[in-house]
Design a protein around this motif. Sequence first.
Motif, PDB file in Angstrom:
ATOM      1  N   THR A   1     -24.877 -16.078 -21.723  1.00 20.78           N
ATOM      2  CA  THR A   1     -25.265 -16.065 -20.311  1.00 20.78           C
ATOM      3  C   THR A   1     -26.578 -16.812 -20.094  1.00 20.78           C
ATOM      4  N   ASP A   2     -27.497 -16.744 -21.053  1.00 17.66           N
ATOM      5  CA  ASP A   2     -28.734 -17.512 -20.929  1.00 17.66           C
ATOM      6  C   ASP A   2     -28.447 -18.998 -20.906  1.00 17.66           C
ATOM      7  N   LEU A   3     -27.575 -19.447 -21.801  1.00 20.05           N
ATOM      8  CA  LEU A   3     -27.236 -20.873 -21.840  1.00 20.05           C
ATOM      9  C   LEU A   3     -26.523 -21.289 -20.559  1.00 20.05           C
ATOM     10  N   LEU A   4     -25.630 -20.456 -20.078  1.00 21.56           N
ATOM     11  CA  LEU A   4     -24.958 -20.774 -18.808  1.00 21.56           C
ATOM     12  C   LEU A   4     -25.965 -20.870 -17.673  1.00 21.56           C
ATOM     13  N   ARG A   5     -26.960 -20.016 -17.709  1.00 19.02           N
ATOM     14  CA  ARG A   5     -27.998 -20.073 -16.666  1.00 19.02           C
ATOM     15  C   ARG A   5     -28.726 -21.416 -16.710  1.00 19.02           C
ATOM     16  N   ILE A   6     -29.060 -21.855 -17.902  1.00 17.73           N
ATOM     17  CA  ILE A   6     -29.764 -23.131 -18.036  1.00 17.73           C
ATOM     18  C   ILE A   6     -28.876 -24.278 -17.564  1.00 17.73           C
ATOM     19  N   LEU A   7     -27.606 -24.249 -17.945  1.00 15.22           N
ATOM     20  CA  LEU A   7     -26.704 -25.330 -17.550  1.00 15.22           C
ATOM     21  C   LEU A   7     -26.505 -25.355 -16.044  1.00 15.22           C
ATOM     22  N   TYR A   8     -26.290 -24.201 -15.461  1.00 15.91           N
ATOM     23  CA  TYR A   8     -26.021 -24.156 -14.029  1.00 15.91           C
ATOM     24  C   TYR A   8     -27.283 -24.319 -13.186  1.00 15.91           C
ATOM     25  N   SER A   9     -28.427 -24.410 -13.834  1.00 19.06           N
ATOM     26  CA  SER A   9     -29.622 -24.760 -13.083  1.00 19.06           C
ATOM     27  C   SER A   9     -29.528 -26.193 -12.579  1.00 19.06           C
ATOM     28  N   ASN A  10     -28.634 -26.964 -13.165  1.00 19.16           N
ATOM     29  CA  ASN A  10     -28.293 -28.279 -12.642  1.00 19.16           C
ATOM     30  C   ASN A  10     -27.193 -28.093 -11.594  1.00 19.16           C
ATOM     31  N   THR A  11     -27.539 -28.337 -10.355  1.00 20.73           N
ATOM     32  CA  THR A  11     -26.599 -28.031  -9.267  1.00 20.73           C
ATOM     33  C   THR A  11     -25.312 -28.837  -9.363  1.00 20.73           C
ATOM     34  N   GLU A  12     -25.364 -29.986 -10.046  1.00 21.46           N
ATOM     35  CA  GLU A  12     -24.132 -30.763 -10.182  1.00 21.46           C
ATOM     36  C   GLU A  12     -23.081 -29.982 -10.966  1.00 21.46           C
ATOM     37  N   LEU A  13     -23.534 -29.178 -11.904  1.00 24.99           N
ATOM     38  CA  LEU A  13     -22.595 -28.443 -12.746  1.00 24.99           C
ATOM     39  C   LEU A  13     -22.023 -27.228 -12.050  1.00 24.99           C
ATOM     40  N   VAL A  14     -22.697 -26.749 -11.016  1.00 20.53           N
ATOM     41  CA  VAL A  14     -22.169 -25.586 -10.305  1.00 20.53           C
ATOM     42  C   VAL A  14     -20.838 -25.930  -9.645  1.00 20.53           C
ATOM     43  N   HIS A  15     -20.654 -27.212  -9.327  1.00 21.70           N
ATOM     44  CA  HIS A  15     -19.391 -27.647  -8.721  1.00 21.70           C
ATOM     45  C   HIS A  15     -18.335 -27.961  -9.769  1.00 21.70           C
ATOM     46  N   HIS A  16     -18.647 -27.692 -11.009  1.00 18.58           N
ATOM     47  CA  HIS A  16     -17.681 -27.970 -12.081  1.00 18.58           C
ATOM     48  C   HIS A  16     -16.416 -27.137 -11.876  1.00 18.58           C
ATOM     49  N   GLU A  17     -15.296 -27.687 -12.313  1.00 18.98           N
ATOM     50  CA  GLU A  17     -14.020 -27.014 -12.092  1.00 18.98           C
ATOM     51  C   GLU A  17     -13.941 -25.663 -12.795  1.00 18.98           C
ATOM     52  N   TYR A  18     -14.761 -25.445 -13.795  1.00 20.38           N
ATOM     53  CA  TYR A  18     -14.694 -24.182 -14.533  1.00 20.38           C
ATOM     54  C   TYR A  18     -15.739 -23.180 -14.082  1.00 20.38           C
TER      55      TYR A  18
END
Length: 1768
Positions: free
Chosen positions: A902-919
Motif C-alpha cells: 500500500t505504501d508503494l501504491l501510494r507513491i505511484l498514485y501520487s502521480n495523477t497520470e497513474l490514477v487514470h490507469h485502467e487498473y
Amino acid sequence: MSSLILYLGELSQTPRFAIPVADITGALAYSLMVFESKEERAFDPIQIEEILMNLLKSRDNNKLVQDSVLEALASLYGNVSLSYRIDHSDAKRVLVGLITMASADVRDYLVLSLAKLCCDKVGIWGALGEREGIQLLIALLGLSSEQHQEYAVSLLAILTDQVDDSKWAITAAGGIPPLVQLLEIGSQKAKEDAVHVMWNLCCHSDDIRACVESAGAVPGLLWVLNTSSPKAQETSVETLKKLINYVDSATINQLLALLVSDDNLSSKTHAIIVLGHVLTIASYKDLVQKGTPANKGLRSLVDALNSSNEETQECAASVLADLFSVRQDICDSLATDEIVHPCMKLLTSNDQVVATQSARALGALSRPTKAKTTNKMPYITEGNVEPLIKMAKTSTIDAAETAVAALANLLSDPQIAEEVLAEDVLSALLRVLGEGTPEGKMNSSRALNQLLNHFPVSDVLMESSQCRFIVHALADSLSHMGMAGTISDSLDVLAMLVKTKYSVNFLYSHCSCKALVEAPATLEPLVQTLAVGLPTEQDKAIEILSRLQDQPLVLGDHLAVKPQSIVSLAQRVMNSHSMEVRIGGTALLICAMKEHRRQSLVILDAPGLLQKLVYALVDMLKQQPMSISPDDKAWGGRNFTERNVFHHEDDEYDLPNPAKFLEGTVALSLLAIISSSHAKSKLTVLEAGGVEILSDKLASYSANPLAELEENEGIWISSLLLAVLFQDSAVIQSSTIMRIIPSLAFLLKSDETIEKYFAAEALASLACNGNKGIQLAIANSGAVGGLTTLIGHVESDSQNLVALSEEFNLEKHPGEVVLNNLFEIEDVRNGATARKSIPLLVDLLRPMPDRPGAPPIAIHLLTKIAEGSKTNKLAIAEAGALESLTKYLSLSPQDSIETSITDLLRILYSNTELVHHEYSLNTLNQLIAVLRMGSRSSRYSAARTLQELFDVEDMRETEMARQAIQPLVDMLNSGSEKEQHAALVALVKLTEGNISRASALTDVEGNPLESLYKILLCSSSLELKRSAAKLCYVIFGNSTLRTMPIALECVEPLISLIISDSGVEVESGVRALDRLLDDEHHADIAAATEVVGLLVKYVSGSNYQLSEASISALIKLGKDRPQCKLEMVNAGIIGNALEMMLDAPVSVCSSIAELLRILTNNSVIAKSSAAAKIVEPLFSLLKRPNFTMWGQHSALQALVNILEKPQSLTALKLTPSQVIEPLISFLESPSQAIQQLGTELLSHLLEQEHFQQDITTKNAIVPLVQLAGIGILNLQQTAIKALESISASWPKDVADAGGIFELSKVIIQEDPQPSHTLWESAALVLSSVVKSNPQYYFKVSLLVLVKLLQSTVEATLSVALNALLVQERSNSSNAVMMAEVGAVDALLKLLGSHQCEEACGRLLEAIFNNARVREMKLVKSAITPLTNYLLDPQVISQPAKFLVTLALGNLFQHDTLARASASAAACHALITLLEDQPKEDMKVVAICALQSLVMHSRTNRRAVAEAGGILVIQELLMSQNTEVAAALEKELWSSATNNEEVLRTIYVIFSNFKKLRMSEAATLCIPHLVGALRGSESAQESVLDTLCLLKESWPQMNEDIAKAQALIAAEAIPMLQMLMKTCPPSFQERAESLLNCLPGCLTVAIKRGNNLKQTMGSPNAFCQLKIGNGPPRETKVVGHSACPEWKEAFTWAFDVPPKGQKLFIVCKSKSTFGKNTLGRVTIQIDKVVTEGVYSGLFSLNHDGNRDGSSRTLEIEIVWSNRTSGDGM
C-alpha cells in the motif's frame, strides 16, 4: 468383611457394651486373618491399628484382652493384603511376636516400643531405645526357646538392614558369638537371619569383618553350606567370600570334603564357588605345585568338569574361567592337556550354560601375553575351534561373547585364522559387535584386527553393509574403552577401512567414513591421541578424523574440548611436509572453528600461532593447485569429502561437490573463518598478498569460465573470503578492489547459485563499507540484473547458504542489501541502472513458488526507486506494477508486506497520470478490503493511498469509492492520532464537493461526529483539528447529521479553533462553522456569541478562501437577524467587502454580492449612504465575464433593493449605456431568477424617458421578447412591462425579435394563467406592434387574434378585427378555423356591446359565408344575437346592419339553420328591415335571406305573413331579376372589376343563388373572371371558386348555355396550366378539376428522327399517327436519310380532354418493294392536359433491330384552347 472389621473396631471402643472386649478383639483378630485382597478397599488398616493400640495401652484391660489385642495385631501385620499399607509392618509383626512370648517386665518395655513405633512415628531403632534395645535382643538370643531366638535374630536382621549404627551396637554388645552359635544350633529360620546379620556386619566394616572372622564364623558358615536352606547357603557363600582373605588348608579341605560328598547338590555347588574364591588368593606356587591343597583344589575343579551333573559342570567351568581371568600368571603353566581338554570337551555340551562357561575358561586360559609365542597352543589341532565358531553363531549373546573372546585369543595363529575365516566367523563377530557387552565388542574388534592383519579387507568383508556395521559397532565400542591400549585394535581396523582402495563391489573408504560419522562417540579417543600423541600418531588421527567432515559440528566439539589438539593441528599444517596432512589438518581446523571459533582463535592466538598460520594458508594459495591421488597408504581428495566442509546436517541444498578437494580450497575456507572472527587477520591476509591472489583467480575464471574444475575450484569460497575481507575498510582501500568488481559482476551471471550468492556477498560488503565511488562502480558494472535473481528464494532451499552467511557475519540476503545501498544513491535511482532494474523487479511481484520472498523485497526496492521520480513511477506502472501489486494485495499477504504494498501504491498514485490507469479501480477495491480486514499499519497505509486516488474526481465518483467510507469511519473512531488524520484526509477528499457521497456518512455505523467533536475538544494537534474541521464541513452539508445534538456541541470548539488565529486551521474552522450555520438553531446559538466581529475581521487580506467562508457564515447569520446585519455594517463589512471586490476571485465576489443582498434587504441599510456606494461597484462587478450566476443574482437583487427606492434611482449618475448594457446579458441568462431580477431592474430604469429613447435600449428588446413568452409569470410580468415602455418607440425591432410570436403565447397561455393586467399589457404590446405594419397581420395566429377580441381596450380590438378580416380574405378556409376557436361568440359579444360594430359584422358575414362553418352546431346560437342586433334600436351603423343581414342570409342558406326555432324571429327582423326602406343592396340581401327562410320552413312562412311582409316581398320579387342583373353588370364593368371584394361578392351571390348561374349575366361574367386570374392570389382564389361553382351547374343547365360557358371558360386553360406550376397546393386541386372538363385542342408535332438506319441503304422515312378510333395521319416522306426532319404538326379538337387515351406512332420506310416498319412508340397523353407541353426523344421499339442501336423520334405534344401555329 470390610464393614464387619470396621464395625468390630468401633464396637471394641464402646465401654458400655455388654459383650466382653476380649471376645470382640478375638473376632476382629479372626476377621483380619481371613481378610482377602479381592475385597474392595473399604477401610484403612491404620485406623484399625490405632484402635488396637489404644486397647493395648489401656491399663483397664486385663491380660486376656491384651492377648486378644496382640492376636489381632499379629493378624493385621501378618495379612499380606493389609500389611503393605502399614509402615514397618515386618518389624511390628516380629515385635508383637516377642511381646507375646516375653516376660512381664520385658513385655511392658516391648509394648512401649511397639506403641512408639506405631504412634510416635519413629523408626524401629528409636522405638527399641537404640543400643538398649540391641542389648535386650542379644539377651533374648540366649534363651532356650527357638521362637524367642527366631524373633530376636529376625529383629536384628531388620535393624542391620535399616540402621548402620545397629551394626556397631551388635558388635559392641558382644552379639557376634551368639550369632555364630546360632549357625550351629539354631533353627533354619534363625540360621538364615543369623547369616544375614553377619553378611550385613561384614559388608559394613573391615573391623567388624575381622571380629566376625575371629569369632570362628568360617566353620559355622561352611556348616551352613551343608545343612541350611538355599537362601541361607547363598548368603553364607557371599559372607565367606567376604571373610576368607587368605588360603587356609583347613578351609580348603573342608570345601573339598563338601565336593566329594553326595548329600546335597546345592552344597557342592556353593562349595565350588567358595573354593574358586580361595584359589584366586592362593599363591602361584601353591596353585602350580602338585600336591598342595591349592593345587588339589584346582584339580578338583577340573575334575568337576567331568561331573555328570550339569549344574556342577557349569559352576566349575565358571569358577575356572574366573580364576584364569584373574590369575593370568598361572595360565601359561596350567595350559596343559589335562586342563584344556576337559574345557574343549564341554564346548559340545548340550547345556548352553556349561558350554559357555567352558569357552570362557578356555578363552581366559588362552589369553595372549608378551611372553607367548605366535603359535600359542600346538595341541589345538584343526577342527578343535569349530565348536567355538558354532557357539559364537548360534548361542545366546553371552555365550557368543565368550566364544568370540576365546577366538580372539586363538586368531593370532595364522592357521587357526585361516580355519576360522573359512567357517564364516565374520557373522559371529558382527553379532557380538552389535549386541555384545563392551568387553565382548573389544574382543570382537581384536578378532577382526587379527583377521585383517592376515587377509585383505575384501576377503574378510564381502558386503558394504558389513563394513558399515563394523564401523558403527567399533565406534560404539570405542566410547566404552580406555586409552591404555584397549582401542588400538579398533583404531587399526578403522584406519585400514578408511584407507582401503576401490573394490569390485563397493567403496570401503566411503562406506567406512560414512558409517564412522554416525558414531560421534568414537571421536574422543581419536582427538585425545591428536592432542597428546606422537607426530606419527597425530598424523594417523588426522588421517582418520579428516575423513569425517560430514559431521563438522561433532568434530569441532571434540576438538574444542582438547585445546591442545587444535594447537597440534596448526603445528602440523605449518610444519608438515605432507600435503595430505596439511589439507587434512586444515579441514579439521575448519571443523573445530565451526561452533567454537572464538575459543579456537584464542587458543591459536595465545602462543602467536595465528598470524603464522594465516601466512601458511596464504602460501598454500600461492602454490599451484594440486589434487591428492589415492593409493594403498594415502587418501585422496575424492575420499576426503562428498560434501562441502561447510555443509550442515540435514541440509537439502545441493552445494557443489568437488571431485577433488584442492589445497587452495581448504586454505580459502579456513582463511574465511579466521578473518570473519579475527579483525586483525583481515589485514594479515592483505599483507600476505591474499587479495591480489583472489583477484587474479577471479579474473582468470571470468576470462575462461569453461575451464576444468581443478582450475575453477574454490571460486565461490574465494568470493566468500573477499566478502569477509571487505568488511574491513582498510582492505577496501586497496587498489585491487576496482579490478575485482567486474569479476564479481561476472560471477552473478553464473549458473551456479552458490557462485552468484557469494559474489553478491562480496558486493554487499563493498556496498556497505565502501565509498560512493565503489558503489557507483558496482552500479555501472551490470551487477543489478544478477542481483535480482538472488532475491526472494526460500531459506529452506538455500539453508546452507544462509547458514554460511550467518556464520561469517555476512548478510543473509546480499542481493537485497546491495540493491538497497545502490538505490540509496540519487544518481543510481535516476540513472539507467534503475530504469533497467524496474522490469526485473516488477517481474518479481508475480507469484513464484520457488521465490516466495521476492515480492516483499521487490516492493521495498521499487518504493525507493519510485520516491521522488515521476519518470520512474511511470516506468514502474508501464512495467505492470499496478496490476501485479493489486493482485498480490488480493492474496492477503502478511501484514508487513501488505503495508509495503500500500505504501508503494501510494507513491505511484501520487502521480495523477497513474490514477487514470485502467487498473486503478481494482486497486481501489483491494485497498478497501485492506481497510476492512488488514492490520493496523496496513489500514493506515491504505488510507494514505486512498488520499492519492481520491484526488481524481473520476475515482471518487465510482460506487466502489463509497465502500471505503465505513472502514475509514471505523479508523477515525478507534485509531491513533496518526490513523485518525489519515482517515480524515481520505474522507474529506472522498466526500467533499459531492452531496451524495457526503450523505453516505449518515448510513455508517458509529457516528463520526462524536469522534470529530472529541478531536476538536481535546488537546490534539492543530493539523488534526484542521482535518477534523474539514470533515465537519463535509458532514454538516447533510441536514440529518447537522441536526444531531452532537453537531450543536461542535459550535463552541469550532469558534475556539477560529479564535486560535492560526492560518489554515482558522479557515477550516470557519468553513465548518459556515456549514453548521445552515441550521437556524445553530445560527441562533452562534449569533449570540462574538463570532460576527471575528468573521468580519477575516473578510480582508489575500486569503480569499478564508474570506469567502467568513462571508458565507455572515450571510447565514444575517438572514432574518436585523441586529446582526447592523452589527456587521458597524463592524465595517461594507468597506471590507468593497475593498476586496477589486482583486478578489469571482467566487469571493459572488459571496460578497450575496452578503450585500442580505444587507440591503434591510430598508434602513438600503437607504443609507453606504448602500449608495455599492451601486457602481456592483455594476462593474456584473461586467466581469466569469462572474457566477449566483453572484449575478445577488448583485442584481442588491441593485434592485437599492434602485427601487426613488431617491436612489434619481441619484444614479451612470449613463444608460453603462447600466443597460450589462443588464442585457442577464436577460438571456439560463437562470430564471437572474432574468427576473434583470428585467425588474431594467423595468425600473426604463420608467425614465431618457432610458427609453437611448439606442442601447434597443439591444434589450430581443431578450425581453424571449422572456415575455417564457411561460413564467413573474418574468413575463416584468419583461412585458419593460416592452410596454419601449414598444411604441421600437415596434419593428420588437417584431423582428419574434415579439409577435412570444406575445401571442402570452395571449393564449393557460398554465400558468396570466393575470388580467399581464394579459392586457401583453395584448396592448402585441396590437401596438401589429398595427405598425399590415404585413404583421399574417404573423398572428387566428387563435391569438380571436383571444384579443376579449380585450377591453378598443385599440387592441380594432387591430384584432382588422387582422382577422385580412386573414379571412386571404384564405376562405380561415373562416372555419376562426369559428372553431370561438370567433363567433366573441364577435357576437362585441356586437351586443356595440363595440367595433361594422368590423364585427363584416367578419361575421365572411365567416358565415363559408358552407363548412354553416354546418357547425355553434352557428345556430348566432341567429338570435344577430336578430336582436337588427331589432336593436340603438344600432346606428347601417353598414353594420347590412353586414349582419348578409350574415343572416348566409346562415339561412343551410336548411337546418333555416328551420331553426330562432329563424322565426329572424323573419320578423328582416321584414322590419325591409319596411324601413333600406338601400337596394340591403333589399337584395334581405330578400335572399327571406327566400331561404320561407323555402325550408312553414313556420317561417307563417312568421313572414304574421309580420305583414307578404306584400313587401311580392313587390320586391317582381323586380328582383332585373335589378340584380343590372347591379351585377354595373359592378363588373366598373373600375373596381378586379377588386377582390367584388370577386368575393360574385362568388357569394353565385353560391347563394344557384339560378343566377344559368343566367346570361353569369355567362357574361366569365370573361371578366378569366381576366381576373392574372390578379393577386386572393383574386385568383375567388375566380377559381366561382368557376368551380359554374362547372358544377353545367350538367343541370341547358346544353347550349353550358357549352357556351365552357367554351368561354376554355380561354383560361393557359392560365390554369401556369397555376398548376406556380400556385400554392391549395389551388392545384381546383385548377386541375377545371382543366379536366374544359374543351381544348391536342397538337402533336413530329420534328425529326434519329439513327433510322436499315440493313441496305438509307430509309425513305415517314410517320403514321393515330389516336383512338379516328383515322390515322401521316407525315411526308423524307428520302434517303437516316435522320430525317419532318417538322409537321397535327391537331385534334376535343370537347372533353382525352382522359386515358394514347397516341400511337409508327415510323416506316417506303421503297420500291413496299413499306417496312422502322419502329413504333406509344405515348400516354393524360398529363399533357395539366402540363400544357410534353416533348422529348422517344425510343422506337422494333424486333428486327439486330445491331442494338437506339432509334428515336423527337416529338412535341401541346394541349391548349387553340390550334398550334403553322410556323413550326
